[in-house]
Design a protein around this motif. Structure first.
Motif, PDB file in Angstrom:
ATOM      1  N   ALA A   1       0.822  -1.212   0.000  1.00 56.92           N
ATOM      2  CA  ALA A   1       0.000   0.000   0.000  1.00 56.92           C
ATOM      3  C   ALA A   1       0.853   1.257   0.000  1.00 56.92           C
ATOM      4  N   GLY A   2       1.983   1.209   0.698  1.00 58.27           N
ATOM      5  CA  GLY A   2       2.868   2.370   0.741  1.00 58.27           C
ATOM      6  C   GLY A   2       3.753   2.504  -0.475  1.00 58.27           C
ATOM      7  N   ALA A   3       3.796   1.461  -1.308  1.00 58.71           N
ATOM      8  CA  ALA A   3       4.699   1.485  -2.464  1.00 58.71           C
ATOM      9  C   ALA A   3       4.300   2.543  -3.483  1.00 58.71           C
ATOM     10  N   LEU A   4       3.002   2.745  -3.679  1.00 59.57           N
ATOM     11  CA  LEU A   4       2.565   3.719  -4.676  1.00 59.57           C
ATOM     12  C   LEU A   4       2.957   5.147  -4.284  1.00 59.57           C
ATOM     13  N   PRO A   5       2.623   5.624  -3.068  1.00 55.24           N
ATOM     14  CA  PRO A   5       3.134   6.958  -2.696  1.00 55.24           C
ATOM     15  C   PRO A   5       4.654   7.009  -2.677  1.00 55.24           C
TER      16      PRO A   5
ATOM     17  N   ALA B   1       2.779  -3.347  11.190  1.00 50.44           N
ATOM     18  CA  ALA B   1       2.293  -2.262  10.345  1.00 50.44           C
ATOM     19  C   ALA B   1       3.337  -1.150  10.243  1.00 50.44           C
ATOM     20  N   VAL B   2       3.990  -0.831  11.359  1.00 55.86           N
ATOM     21  CA  VAL B   2       5.072   0.160  11.340  1.00 55.86           C
ATOM     22  C   VAL B   2       6.193  -0.323  10.428  1.00 55.86           C
ATOM     23  N   TRP B   3       6.569  -1.596  10.602  1.00 56.63           N
ATOM     24  CA  TRP B   3       7.611  -2.161   9.742  1.00 56.63           C
ATOM     25  C   TRP B   3       7.200  -2.083   8.270  1.00 56.63           C
ATOM     26  N   GLY B   4       5.967  -2.476   7.967  1.00 57.92           N
ATOM     27  CA  GLY B   4       5.511  -2.516   6.589  1.00 57.92           C
ATOM     28  C   GLY B   4       5.473  -1.148   5.935  1.00 57.92           C
ATOM     29  N   ALA B   5       5.029  -0.136   6.678  1.00 62.65           N
ATOM     30  CA  ALA B   5       4.981   1.218   6.121  1.00 62.65           C
ATOM     31  C   ALA B   5       6.381   1.707   5.764  1.00 62.65           C
ATOM     32  N   ALA B   6       7.341   1.424   6.637  1.00 62.11           N
ATOM     33  CA  ALA B   6       8.722   1.832   6.354  1.00 62.11           C
ATOM     34  C   ALA B   6       9.322   1.019   5.216  1.00 62.11           C
ATOM     35  N   ALA B   7       9.062  -0.274   5.228  1.00 67.05           N
ATOM     36  CA  ALA B   7       9.611  -1.152   4.197  1.00 67.05           C
ATOM     37  C   ALA B   7       9.079  -0.801   2.813  1.00 67.05           C
ATOM     38  N   SER B   8       7.875  -0.229   2.755  1.00 69.67           N
ATOM     39  CA  SER B   8       7.263   0.094   1.465  1.00 69.67           C
ATOM     40  C   SER B   8       8.083   1.103   0.668  1.00 69.67           C
ATOM     41  N   LEU B   9       8.917   1.869   1.348  1.00 69.33           N
ATOM     42  CA  LEU B   9       9.704   2.896   0.664  1.00 69.33           C
ATOM     43  C   LEU B   9      10.825   2.298  -0.173  1.00 69.33           C
ATOM     44  N   TYR B  10      11.293   1.105   0.206  1.00 67.66           N
ATOM     45  CA  TYR B  10      12.555   0.638  -0.376  1.00 67.66           C
ATOM     46  C   TYR B  10      12.498   0.340  -1.880  1.00 67.66           C
ATOM     47  N   HIS B  11      11.623  -0.563  -2.305  1.00 66.55           N
ATOM     48  CA  HIS B  11      11.701  -1.042  -3.687  1.00 66.55           C
ATOM     49  C   HIS B  11      11.444   0.041  -4.744  1.00 66.55           C
ATOM     50  N   PRO B  12      10.406   0.875  -4.620  1.00 65.28           N
ATOM     51  CA  PRO B  12      10.249   1.922  -5.638  1.00 65.28           C
ATOM     52  C   PRO B  12      11.463   2.854  -5.706  1.00 65.28           C
ATOM     53  N   ALA B  13      11.979   3.235  -4.546  1.00 64.39           N
ATOM     54  CA  ALA B  13      13.131   4.145  -4.537  1.00 64.39           C
ATOM     55  C   ALA B  13      14.397   3.452  -5.020  1.00 64.39           C
ATOM     56  N   GLY B  14      14.655   2.256  -4.508  1.00 64.48           N
ATOM     57  CA  GLY B  14      15.883   1.551  -4.867  1.00 64.48           C
ATOM     58  C   GLY B  14      15.927   1.154  -6.329  1.00 64.48           C
ATOM     59  N   LEU B  15      14.804   0.655  -6.869  1.00 64.16           N
ATOM     60  CA  LEU B  15      14.795   0.230  -8.263  1.00 64.16           C
ATOM     61  C   LEU B  15      14.784   1.413  -9.222  1.00 64.16           C
ATOM     62  N   ALA B  16      14.112   2.494  -8.863  1.00 67.86           N
ATOM     63  CA  ALA B  16      14.184   3.699  -9.683  1.00 67.86           C
ATOM     64  C   ALA B  16      15.626   4.218  -9.720  1.00 67.86           C
ATOM     65  N   LEU B  17      16.311   4.162  -8.593  1.00 66.88           N
ATOM     66  CA  LEU B  17      17.709   4.588  -8.523  1.00 66.88           C
ATOM     67  C   LEU B  17      18.585   3.728  -9.440  1.00 66.88           C
ATOM     68  N   LEU B  18      18.419   2.423  -9.380  1.00 67.74           N
ATOM     69  CA  LEU B  18      19.202   1.521 -10.243  1.00 67.74           C
ATOM     70  C   LEU B  18      18.927   1.785 -11.722  1.00 67.74           C
ATOM     71  N   SER B  19      17.668   1.968 -12.076  1.00 71.21           N
ATOM     72  CA  SER B  19      17.315   2.117 -13.488  1.00 71.21           C
ATOM     73  C   SER B  19      17.746   3.470 -14.050  1.00 71.21           C
ATOM     74  N   ARG B  20      17.834   4.499 -13.197  1.00 71.51           N
ATOM     75  CA  ARG B  20      18.217   5.822 -13.671  1.00 71.51           C
ATOM     76  C   ARG B  20      19.700   6.125 -13.493  1.00 71.51           C
ATOM     77  N   GLY B  21      20.339   5.421 -12.560  1.00 67.12           N
ATOM     78  CA  GLY B  21      21.710   5.804 -12.221  1.00 67.12           C
ATOM     79  C   GLY B  21      22.796   4.885 -12.745  1.00 67.12           C
ATOM     80  N   THR B  22      22.442   3.639 -13.135  1.00 65.17           N
ATOM     81  CA  THR B  22      23.465   2.686 -13.571  1.00 65.17           C
ATOM     82  C   THR B  22      23.395   2.469 -15.079  1.00 65.17           C
ATOM     83  N   ARG B  23      24.561   2.396 -15.702  1.00 59.92           N
ATOM     84  CA  ARG B  23      24.630   2.152 -17.145  1.00 59.92           C
ATOM     85  C   ARG B  23      24.648   0.650 -17.446  1.00 59.92           C
ATOM     86  N   GLU B  24      25.286  -0.138 -16.587  1.00 63.74           N
ATOM     87  CA  GLU B  24      25.286  -1.597 -16.742  1.00 63.74           C
ATOM     88  C   GLU B  24      24.115  -2.155 -15.941  1.00 63.74           C
TER      89      GLU B  24
END
Length: 407
Positions: free
Chosen positions: A57-61, A103-126
């Motif tokens: 649920a937190g992944a979209l925001p 629920a606290v853990w899940g809300a915080a964990a929701s931030l990781y994948h959208p941010a981390g994968l967007a970072l990989l796709s925009r910042g790495t050439r390989e």
């Protein structure tokens, strides 16, 4: 890889390993909670599902935010919040407070994948190599989390073990703040994107969010989203109660060593996840060489077979059981970098945060229902029914991926 690729990959590898350390330790804690509380598998499956649902649920925001603000900020907030969730868990007196802590853990964990994968796709050439290393690091976490939880629960009360799990987040934040990189190095001055975009944009209003979302879902992404949603149901359904299934097998009956009761099923679960490291890495590397949708179809078909074969293999003896566990662990995690690369191949860079937000809404949000579904099936039916249902779900994912392949 250049220096910036290595820095980003290292940063996200650390975050991904910690995410899965926490995520996959929870099913091991679940076994202890089933013993500690007068609650059914259906109730505790739903309690765990609350935390997992918030990851989605937190992944979209989080995806919207990762198109607007630095991914570093979101990843660091995620690590700190996951540690805070386990700190609250260590003080939980009953299953309802466990639900709040998760629920606290899940809300915080929701931030990781959208941010981390967007970072990989925009910042790495390989990108393929970066996704491969990122995925493999995640599986290091999937191994360490259950293994450390299993060892800890063999020696200490579950609340003490939960408190000890706060330490990885503290160490992770301390290490991560020391890593420097350019978040958009693969976009600025790089090749043109699918729709001509080359820089971070993002949405700044509800109207713009709706417009960008409609554009995102007008193409093949709608099928990718459905594939990921079905895979999420399977992933969560098979992994949440697998420690309980393994613990109930005669070959994994508890044994006493030096006065401590050891449950081999917990270690078998951790061992199953070890081979996922190879699955993640191979899946990521193959995305540079083969059509990602074909890879998805093949992987899902294999998971149908292994799901239906799991219990017959367990009944046939230790060797067939080990073999089917190896294939299951490899296949489940092979899929992740493949669908991540599929999205990066079909979505412009300025929408990747949003696309990964929707993706993990499906993967962890809708997918969280897999935990409750698995618990309900085990409560009202049987393990055979559970693996049959799971095979049907991943079979449906194979069918949808096949439709995407023919587009």
């Amino acid at each position: 890889m250049n220096a910036n690729d290595r820095a980003i990959t290292g940063f996200t590898m650390l975050g991904h390993a910690l995410f899965h350390t926490y995520e996959l330790s929870i099913p091991v804690f679940l076994v202890a909670w089933l013993d500690a509380f007068d609650a059914s598998a259906a109730v505790l499956g739903t309690v765990v599902g609350v935390g997992y649902a918030l990851v989605g649920a937190g992944a979209l925001p989080a995806g919207v935010l990762s198109d607007r603000i630095p991914s570093r900020t979101l990843v660091l907030a995620s690590l700190a919040g996951m540690g805070g969730g386990f700190l609250a868990l260590s003080a939980a007196p009953n299953e309802w407070v466990i639900a709040v802590a998760l629920a606290v853990w899940g809300a915080a964990a929701s931030l990781y994948h959208p941010a981390g994968l967007a970072l990989l796709s925009r910042g790495t050439r390989e990108r393929g190599e970066a996704f491969a290393a990122h995925g493999a690091a995640g599986n290091v976490g999937t191994v360490l989390g259950p293994l450390l939880a299993a060892v800890g629960l063999s020696l200490f009360d579950w609340r003490t073990v939960a408190l000890a799990f706060v330490l990885p987040a503290v160490v992770g934040v301390a290490l991560s703040v020391r890593i420097d990189f350019d978040e958009t190095a693969a976009v600025d001055g790089g090749p043109a994107e699918p729709d001509g975009g080359t820089a971070r944009a993002g949405v700044s209003s509800v109207e713009e969010f709706l417009t960008e979302s409609r554009l995102l879902f007008t193409g093949g992404f709608v099928l990718v989203f459905l594939v990921v949603m079905l895979y999420g149901l399977y992933y969560r359904g098979v992994l949440t109660f697998l420690p309980e299934v393994l613990a109930g097998l005669p070959v994994f009956s508890p044994v006493e060593i030096a006065g401590a009761t050891v449950e081999p099923g917990r270690y078998a679960y951790a061992g199953l996840l070890v081979v996922g490291i190879g699955g993640q890495y191979l899946g990521g590397r193959l995305t540079d060489e083969y059509d990602t949708v074909r890879l998805l179809v093949g992987a899902f078909a294999g998971l149908v077979v292994v799901s239906l074969a799991f219990l017959p293999a367990a009944a046939a003896g230790i060797a067939p059981l080990i073999a089917v566990c190896v294939v299951l662990g490899f296949g489940v995690y092979f899929v992740a970098p493949v669908y991540q690369a599929t999205i990066a191949d079909h979505v412009a860079s300025e929408r990747r945060g949003l696309s990964y937000g929707f993706t993990y809404l499906g993967m962890f949000g809708v997918g969280a229902l897999g935990a409750a579904l698995a618990g309900w099936v085990l409560t009202v039916a049987s393990q055979t029914a559970l693996f049959t249902v799971l095979a049907g779900i991943v079979g449906a994912a194979a069918v949808v991926a096949g439709v995407l392949l023919r587009r």
